[in-house]
Write an enzyme that holds these catalytic residues in place. Structure first.
Site, PDB file in Angstrom:
ATOM      1  N   ASP A  39     -35.403  -2.469  36.685  1.00 42.28           N
ATOM      2  CA  ASP A  39     -35.450  -2.688  35.248  1.00 42.28           C
ATOM      3  C   ASP A  39     -36.847  -2.441  34.701  1.00 42.28           C
ATOM      4  O   ASP A  39     -37.756  -3.232  34.948  1.00 42.28           O
ATOM      5  CB  ASP A  39     -35.045  -4.136  34.945  1.00 42.28           C
ATOM      6  CG  ASP A  39     -33.573  -4.378  35.216  1.00 42.28           C
ATOM      7  OD1 ASP A  39     -32.749  -3.723  34.570  1.00 42.28           O
ATOM      8  OD2 ASP A  39     -33.263  -5.209  36.094  1.00 42.28           O
ATOM      9  N   MET A 141     -23.832  -3.385  29.134  1.00 43.73           N
ATOM     10  CA  MET A 141     -24.606  -4.616  29.331  1.00 43.73           C
ATOM     11  C   MET A 141     -23.762  -5.826  28.965  1.00 43.73           C
ATOM     12  O   MET A 141     -23.154  -5.881  27.897  1.00 43.73           O
ATOM     13  CB  MET A 141     -25.884  -4.573  28.496  1.00 43.73           C
ATOM     14  CG  MET A 141     -26.841  -3.519  29.016  1.00 43.73           C
ATOM     15  SD  MET A 141     -28.535  -4.086  29.212  1.00 43.73           S
ATOM     16  CE  MET A 141     -28.405  -5.539  30.205  1.00 43.73           C
ATOM     17  N   ASP A 179     -23.914  -4.721  33.946  1.00 42.62           N
ATOM     18  CA  ASP A 179     -25.243  -5.292  34.206  1.00 42.62           C
ATOM     19  C   ASP A 179     -25.444  -6.559  33.390  1.00 42.62           C
ATOM     20  O   ASP A 179     -25.441  -6.516  32.162  1.00 42.62           O
ATOM     21  CB  ASP A 179     -26.316  -4.247  33.835  1.00 42.62           C
ATOM     22  CG  ASP A 179     -27.732  -4.712  34.135  1.00 42.62           C
ATOM     23  OD1 ASP A 179     -27.903  -5.758  34.789  1.00 42.62           O
ATOM     24  OD2 ASP A 179     -28.666  -4.002  33.710  1.00 42.62           O
TER      25      ASP A 179
END
Ligand code: DX5
Ligand code: ZN
Length: 230
Positions: A39, A141, A179
């Site tokens: 990330d 996400m 994620d």
């Protein structure tokens, strides 16, 4: 069981001990990790800073597994070459940036990397739809980007289903990646909705033993997807 679908687990190094990163990578590799998720945060696109290409390069030197680089940065065009050079395998940009997806797809092809596009929880699937055919990954996400250890947002599940439905219709094999807040429980939910690539931070490196944690996640995604795992 339905026919095989490749399901991959990608431990997120943001949750690992940065003082012992090699050991974390080794433990996850020995436990059967399929890739690593890194990330990158610029303190601008998200309200946090993490690390840059030097760390990606160090991880690249230590493992042969694919490196999935999640670029939570405002200027992915400028940094695609930098992270390709550092050893990224897939470069994932955010659709909410000003970057032109066509330009990034072309750039990625020139650089010899795979290209993914990430969507914040509030960004509708329609914003990425027309590029899915050419993308290697769509990243949905399930937390607000910026921090590990948050709770999975179930309202993002319909977006996973929409991505799965389109990818199956196109027959492209594009990874549907999830994620944020992935645990054995939420991984099964995401797998059922059609995710194939599971980013897991805290559930791998947070508590307990990495091998036990990965085994629990592996069995959850297999169970959830209802697919034989290739
Ligand atoms: C959040 C990051 C995630 C994070 C996931 O902005 O994109 O990749 O590392 O961590 P967990 O799995 O703990 O939510
Ligand atoms: Zn991420």
């Amino acid at each position: 069981m339905r026919p095989g679908r490749t399901l991959r687990l990608a431990p997120s190094l943001l949750s690992a001990d940065f003082g012992a990163l090699d050991a974390a990578v080794d433990a996850a590799t020995a436990a059967g990790a399929d890739a690593f998720h890194l990330d990158v945060m610029d303190g601008h696109f998200v309200p946090n800073l993490s690390f840059g290409p030097a760390l990606v390069r160090a991880v690249r030197a230590h493992t042969r597994l694919p490196l999935d680089i999640h670029l939570m940065i405002t200027d992915p065009v400028k940094y695609f070459p930098v992270f390709a050079d550092a050893g990224g395998s897939t470069l994932v940009f955010h659709r909410e940036t000003d970057a032109d997806p066509d330009a990034l797809l072309g750039l990625g092809r020139d650089l010899g990397v795979q290209v993914g596009c990430a969507l914040r929880p509030e960004t509708p699937f329609e914003r990425v739809e027309r590029w899915v055919e050419r993308l290697d990954q769509v990243l949905v996400m399930t937390v607000h980007p910026g921090f590990s250890g948050q709770k999975f947002l179930p309202e993002a599940v319909p977006k996973l289903r929409a991505a799965r439905e389109l990818v199956d219709r196109l027959g492209t094999g594009t990874d549907v990646s999830v994620d944020g807040g992935i645990t054995a429980e939420t991984a099964a939910v995401a797998a059922e909705a059609g995710a194939t690539f599971f980013v897991c931070g805290n559930s791998v490196f947070g508590q307990g033993d990495v091998a036990t944690n990965l085994a629990a996640l592996r069995s959850a995604v297999t169970r959830g997807s209802g697919h034989a795992v290739r």
